[in-house]
Design a protein around this motif. Structure first.
Motif, PDB file in Angstrom:
ATOM      1  N   ALA A 237      73.797  24.020  65.205  1.00 42.23           N
ATOM      2  CA  ALA A 237      74.268  23.982  66.589  1.00 42.23           C
ATOM      3  C   ALA A 237      75.082  22.719  66.844  1.00 42.23           C
ATOM      4  N   ALA A 238      74.652  21.599  66.261  1.00 38.81           N
ATOM      5  CA  ALA A 238      75.379  20.342  66.468  1.00 38.81           C
ATOM      6  C   ALA A 238      76.789  20.439  65.903  1.00 38.81           C
ATOM      7  N   PHE A 239      76.915  21.050  64.721  1.00 42.49           N
ATOM      8  CA  PHE A 239      78.254  21.228  64.144  1.00 42.49           C
ATOM      9  C   PHE A 239      79.108  22.134  65.025  1.00 42.49           C
ATOM     10  N   ALA A 240      78.520  23.216  65.532  1.00 46.06           N
ATOM     11  CA  ALA A 240      79.280  24.144  66.377  1.00 46.06           C
ATOM     12  C   ALA A 240      79.734  23.443  67.654  1.00 46.06           C
ATOM     13  N   LEU A 241      78.839  22.648  68.256  1.00 48.74           N
ATOM     14  CA  LEU A 241      79.199  21.947  69.489  1.00 48.74           C
ATOM     15  C   LEU A 241      80.282  20.903  69.228  1.00 48.74           C
ATOM     16  N   ALA A 242      80.158  20.179  68.116  1.00 48.57           N
ATOM     17  CA  ALA A 242      81.175  19.187  67.777  1.00 48.57           C
ATOM     18  C   ALA A 242      82.525  19.865  67.586  1.00 48.57           C
ATOM     19  N   SER A 243      82.486  21.031  66.947  1.00 48.59           N
ATOM     20  CA  SER A 243      83.721  21.767  66.714  1.00 48.59           C
ATOM     21  C   SER A 243      84.344  22.207  68.041  1.00 48.59           C
ATOM     22  N   LEU A 244      83.497  22.661  68.974  1.00 45.18           N
ATOM     23  CA  LEU A 244      83.975  23.060  70.302  1.00 45.18           C
ATOM     24  C   LEU A 244      84.622  21.883  71.027  1.00 45.18           C
ATOM     25  N   LEU A 245      83.917  20.754  71.005  1.00 41.96           N
ATOM     26  CA  LEU A 245      84.407  19.572  71.707  1.00 41.96           C
ATOM     27  C   LEU A 245      85.758  19.142  71.137  1.00 41.96           C
ATOM     28  N   LEU A 246      85.857  19.148  69.809  1.00 39.83           N
ATOM     29  CA  LEU A 246      87.121  18.751  69.174  1.00 39.83           C
ATOM     30  C   LEU A 246      88.240  19.722  69.530  1.00 39.83           C
ATOM     31  N   THR A 247      87.921  21.024  69.562  1.00 39.50           N
ATOM     32  CA  THR A 247      88.940  22.006  69.914  1.00 39.50           C
ATOM     33  C   THR A 247      89.442  21.744  71.336  1.00 39.50           C
ATOM     34  N   LEU A 248      88.522  21.486  72.265  1.00 40.92           N
ATOM     35  CA  LEU A 248      88.927  21.227  73.644  1.00 40.92           C
ATOM     36  C   LEU A 248      89.773  19.964  73.735  1.00 40.92           C
ATOM     37  N   LEU A 249      89.343  18.903  73.040  1.00 40.65           N
ATOM     38  CA  LEU A 249      90.105  17.651  73.089  1.00 40.65           C
ATOM     39  C   LEU A 249      91.489  17.835  72.496  1.00 40.65           C
ATOM     40  N   SER A 250      91.568  18.607  71.414  1.00 42.94           N
ATOM     41  CA  SER A 250      92.882  18.765  70.797  1.00 42.94           C
ATOM     42  C   SER A 250      93.777  19.618  71.678  1.00 42.94           C
ATOM     43  N   PHE A 251      93.178  20.554  72.434  1.00 45.09           N
ATOM     44  CA  PHE A 251      93.977  21.301  73.418  1.00 45.09           C
ATOM     45  C   PHE A 251      94.521  20.363  74.487  1.00 45.09           C
ATOM     46  N   LYS A 252      93.634  19.442  74.885  1.00 44.85           N
ATOM     47  CA  LYS A 252      94.041  18.487  75.918  1.00 44.85           C
ATOM     48  C   LYS A 252      95.228  17.661  75.420  1.00 44.85           C
ATOM     49  N   LEU A 253      95.150  17.231  74.148  1.00 40.37           N
ATOM     50  CA  LEU A 253      96.237  16.437  73.581  1.00 40.37           C
ATOM     51  C   LEU A 253      97.499  17.269  73.402  1.00 40.37           C
ATOM     52  N   ALA A 254      97.313  18.564  73.117  1.00 40.89           N
ATOM     53  CA  ALA A 254      98.468  19.404  72.814  1.00 40.89           C
ATOM     54  C   ALA A 254      99.163  19.884  74.079  1.00 40.89           C
ATOM     55  N   LEU A 255      98.436  19.878  75.186  1.00 41.74           N
ATOM     56  CA  LEU A 255      98.956  20.463  76.417  1.00 41.74           C
ATOM     57  C   LEU A 255     100.322  19.914  76.835  1.00 41.74           C
TER      58      LEU A 255
END
Lengths: 392, 244
Positions: A237-255
């Motif tokens: 679960a920790a890996f999945a959550l970290a992956s989610l958080l990174l995906t959201l942050l990278s979307f934020k950077l890519a926006l």
């Protein structure tokens, strides 16, 4: 309790050292998905622009029957081409997306004041011909309206009389809610990330442990089996959550690199929004960790587990695909459906709508509960000799 | 002290263990000898509480594995047939993982690991990741992690499987040192030399039952043969599945 944390820490350390796991969970989604979205939106946008700016080439059959119409089109910048031999075949072969036919009856109808029929030959099932078709059709009806008003004025009638009703569209969509239309695939990516983020660890810590023959010695330690299993699920679960958080942050950077202005929307992926999204998708990551661990535990080895996982990825995709192809108005009862409710909530958030707390509670709580039930079942699996020793 | 009474275990139609009884005393090395498939591993798995017996009773220092699995695991040190290590962890980290699962604190784990590494001669690979370790290096790590909590009773399943001569000798020396420290050692093997070289007591298992039980001398006397090997063959009735 101590044993649980020991297992958790060891699984995390071991998988952080595994480049393949790290790449799968923490890099693939966060890098691939934003690039995909940016690339796709540029592609759509540039294709649209090209189609509406490029000179329209229009073969006209029977141009001699309506010289004024043809002149009007030419004036609008259309390149008029000579009539092809078989106009229908031309369109079918897509040599030209649209062909205009002015029938021989056109001049007669025109003179007698009847609606003069012209034919626009096109194949709307080919999406790329929609734009040229619309352009021609708009130009022709503009010409018709112009002539119509002229005729009325000639007879001393105000042209406004011919438009008793005028539809005025009041557009209530905010720039943000238009943005949500383009971001409809964000829920889809987030749901998949919640599943794929911990997948490698779920397999490695259960089926992998069996395959490398380290499960039997592990179970010889005085740590309750449920605690060992729970530590493994927490790491997944920790890996999945970290992956989610990174995906959201990278979307934020890519926006900022997305052609937002051109699409006419602004999307605010601030920290508050990221927090809200995590709150909604987080329970899915926990549900996924339990489900993946459960399935991988039954597998005898890595390969067998991986073949199950290929099917599991469809679970988060299904509700997203249903929602994408059949958008529906969110209702309270839908919040009780795990995965589906998250799709609805994410798109409501992105549209900037406020969502009742009750909805959040039912969606996240329900998904979490299902996840915990599965986890509780998974925690008992190491008590089965068949699971521990394989077939023996 | 291990007491086993009339132990039975079946898997479907296969009767792996059918009525085994024996007693193992502290400060002795006891060998479970038998051909492959005789029921040695199944018996050991029931002793270390990973398999529940169908019937019969086990007491290890008075504790019942079916009821007190966690307490049994604290007193036992087991090197099972499966010796999988975590290849992305170093040998020291593999050992420390088990130490932490036993609830030992870090400084204790560190000093005990260093001591075990000296005894087992692991110095040159202790800090290396276990990926690519030789069979001998793997067995040493497996033994060290099984001994990190200083168990009173040690169970070893086929300990010298796949080891070279030098490692085997070192392993035997280590097993003797456990005996000297007053611990009781049970090892299962299908290698006759091993029991002959090491064991104070030999329990011969064939077809899920006990074929003979005694000191090497007693077994010689009973079989009327003058070499240990001949004695085993006579007692089991065949030399199939045994290694000289």
């Amino acid at each position: 309790m101590n044993g649980l944390l020991t297992v958790f820490r060891k699984e995390v350390i071991e998988n952080v050292r595994d480049r393949r796991a790290l790449f799968n969970s923490l890099l693939l989604g966060p890098i691939l998905f934003p690039i995909l979205i940016i690339g796709l939106s540029y592609l759509t946008l540039s294709a649209q622009e090209e189609k509406s700016k490029e000179q329209l080439e229009l073969p006209v059959v029977g141009a001699e029957h309506g010289p004024n119409l043809v002149a009007h089109l030419r004036q609008q910048g259309v390149a008029i081409l000579p009539a092809p031999e078989d106009p229908e075949e031309t369109v079918r072969r897509q040599t030209h997306p649209v062909v205009l036919r002015i029938p021989a009856a056109y001049p007669e109808q025109w003179r007698s004041g009847e609606p003069a029929v012209i034919e626009l030959i096109a194949d709307p099932s080919r999406r790329e011909s929609n734009i040229p078709m619309m352009r021609v059709s708009r130009m022709v009806s503009a010409y018709g309206q112009q002539i119509g008003s002229g005729r009325l004025q000639l007879r001393g009638i105000a042209p406004a009389l011919a438009s008793p009703v005028l539809v005025k569209q009041v557009d209530l969509s905010t720039p943000q809610s238009r943005g949500a239309l383009a971001m409809i695939f964000l829920p889809y990516f987030l749901m998949i990330t919640a599943f794929t983020g911990g997948m490698h660890l779920a397999i490695d810590s259960t089926a992998g442990e069996k395959e490398r023959k380290s499960l039997e010695p592990l179970l010889l330690n005085p740590t309750p089996r449920w605690a060992i299993m729970t530590g493994k699920m927490l790491a997944t679960a920790a890996f999945a959550l970290a992956s989610l958080l990174l995906t959201l942050l990278s979307f934020k950077l890519a926006l900022p690199y997305m052609p937002t202005g051109a699409l006419g929307f602004e999307l605010d992926l601030g920290l508050v929004m990221i927090g809200k999204l995590l709150l909604v998708v987080g329970p899915v990551a926990i549900l996924a960790a339990a489900l993946l661990t459960l399935l991988a535990t039954f597998a005898k080895g890595f390969r067998e587990a991986q073949s199950y996982m290929g099917l599991v990825v469809f679970i988060p995709m299904l509700p997203s695909l249903i929602f994408m192809s059949n958008p529906m108005k969110p209702e309270f009862w839908m919040m009780s459906i795990p995965m589906f409710s998250q799709n609805l909530l994410i798109s409501e958030f992105l549209r900037g709508e406020s969502v009742p707390n009750q909805w959040l509670l039912v969606s996240s709580g329900g998904t979490l509960l299902l996840g915990l039930i599965m986890a509780a079942y998974a925690a008992t699996l190491f008590n089965r000799p068949r699971v521990v020793f394989g077939s023996s | 002290m291990i007491e086993v009474r009339d132990l039975r275990k079946s898997f479907g139609d296969v009767h792996a263990v059918r009525g085994i009884s024996f007693t193992i005393n502290d400060g002795e090395i006891t060998g479970l000898l038998g051909p492959n498939g005789a029921g040695k591993t199944t018996t050991l798995r029931m002793l270390y509480s990973l398999l529940p017996p169908d019937s019969g009773s086990i007491r290890i220092d008075g504790l019942d594995p079916t009821e007190d699995a966690i307490a049994i695991k604290r007193t036992l040190g087991v090197v099972p047939d499966s010796r999988g290590l975590y290849k992305r962890l170093t040998a020291r980290e593999n050992i420390a993982y088990y130490g932490e699962l036993h609830g030992l604190d870090r400084s204790e784990i560190r000093s005990r690991t260093d001591a075990l590494a000296r005894t087992l001669n692991m110095g040159d690979f202790l800090e290396r990741r276990t990926d690519g370790f030789s069979q001998g290096q793997r067995v040493k790590v497996a033994i060290a992690r099984a001994m990190i909590h200083q168990p009173q009773t040690v169970l070893l399943d086929e300990p010298s499987n796949g080891l070279d001569v030098m490692t085997t000798r070192a392993l035997r020396a280590y097993i003797r040192s456990l005996k000297a420290a007053g611990q009781s050692v049970v090892l299962s093997t299908h290698i006759m030399q091993e029991v002959a070289a090491l064991c104070d007591r030999i329990i011969i298992i064939a077809n899920g039952t006990i074929a003979a039980d005694g000191t090497p001398d007693e077994l010689l006397a009973r079989s009327g043969k003058d070499s240990v090997e001949d004695a085993f063959v006579a007692l089991i009735g065949s030399d199939e599945g045994l290694l000289a």
